[in-house]
Design an enzyme around this catalytic site. Structure first.
Site, PDB file in Angstrom:
ATOM      1  N   CYS A  75       0.734  -1.224   0.048  1.00 53.35           N
ATOM      2  CA  CYS A  75       0.085  -0.017   0.143  1.00 53.35           C
ATOM      3  C   CYS A  75       0.903   1.110  -0.111  1.00 53.35           C
ATOM      4  O   CYS A  75       0.202   2.422  -0.200  1.00 53.35           O
ATOM      5  CB  CYS A  75      -0.841   0.035   1.290  1.00 53.35           C
ATOM      6  N   GLU A 117      -7.389  -5.908  -0.358  1.00 46.11           N
ATOM      7  CA  GLU A 117      -7.420  -4.798   0.832  1.00 46.11           C
ATOM      8  C   GLU A 117      -6.187  -4.070   0.641  1.00 46.11           C
ATOM      9  O   GLU A 117      -5.037  -4.297   0.150  1.00 46.11           O
ATOM     10  CB  GLU A 117      -7.511  -5.741   2.157  1.00 46.11           C
ATOM     11  N   ARG A 161      -8.740   2.387  11.603  1.00 51.49           N
ATOM     12  CA  ARG A 161      -8.026   2.213  10.376  1.00 51.49           C
ATOM     13  C   ARG A 161      -8.668   1.800   9.212  1.00 51.49           C
ATOM     14  O   ARG A 161      -9.081   0.892   8.680  1.00 51.49           O
ATOM     15  CB  ARG A 161      -7.105   0.943  10.729  1.00 51.49           C
ATOM     16  N   ARG A 163      -9.900   1.053   5.486  1.00 50.43           N
ATOM     17  CA  ARG A 163      -9.176   0.134   4.653  1.00 50.43           C
ATOM     18  C   ARG A 163     -10.230  -0.177   3.446  1.00 50.43           C
ATOM     19  O   ARG A 163     -11.316  -0.217   3.937  1.00 50.43           O
ATOM     20  CB  ARG A 163      -8.662  -1.128   5.052  1.00 50.43           C
TER      21      ARG A 163
END
Length: 194
Positions: A75, A117, A161, A163
């Site tokens: 990412c 993800e 968080r 995502r």
């Protein structure tokens, strides 16, 4: 039916834990980071011969057949905390374009479904063009695509968080007439100190 999955860019095994808890079997995994590999092997059942170090060196046709491909692909190239160079990021193992390894594996193995993800910044990176390219690439492999930004705090875990999760279903192997729905949020009832 016992489903088989593969775990790419596996980290310490978040996907492995979730899917094995549902009775599924991991038949192949890949993780580049040495410390993460050691943790993965200490906590999850997988034969070392099916635990690849670098997905770019794998022969995709030799990856065992599977029903679900899971991947938390790198990412850094899309994150607000990084330089945001996207799919062209060649720093430290071509991390920005490692997504294309996923696409090639989907083309060769044609699993029933996948779960990907990444950071939420992927959605808006390069004014949405990066996500558009990714979506088009996945659709070209014959998958119906759904995506949503989810937060752990919306699903019972005290962590902020966000995502993006991208879920796809193979049109030739799965009835896609009914749309997929992401789970509904649940109340947060614990704190970090709990």
């Amino acid at each position: 039916m016992s489903l088989k999955f593969i775990d790419l860019f596996a980290g310490i095994g978040g996907f492995h834990l979730a899917l094995s808890n549902l009775g599924m079997k991991c038949v192949f995994a890949s993780e580049f980071d040495e410390a993460a590999r050691k943790t993965y092997l200490a906590n999850h059942e997988i034969e070392e011969q099916f635990f690849n170090t670098d997905i770019r060196s794998a022969s995709y046709d030799l990856i065992p057949d599977h029903d679900i491909l899971c991947a938390g692909f790198p990412c850094q190239a899309f994150s607000h905390a990084g330089k945001r160079v996207g799919l062209t990021d060649g720093s430290n193992s071509e991390r920005g374009n490692l997504f294309y390894c996923i696409s090639e594996i989907l083309e060769v193995k044609k699993p029933r479904a996948f779960i990907l993800e990444n950071v939420r910044g992927l959605v808006n990176h390069d004014n949405g063009n990066t996500f558009k390219v990714i979506k088009e690439e996945l659709e070209a492999q014959g998958y119906v695509i759904y995506h949503k930004v989810l937060k752990a705090s919306e699903f019972g875990r005290p962590q902020h968080r966000p995502r993006i999760f991208i879920v796809g279903f193979n049109k030739d192997k799965v009835d896609t007439t009914q749309p997929f729905e992401f789970p509904q949020p649940i109340p947060l009832e614990i704190t970090m100190s709990d």
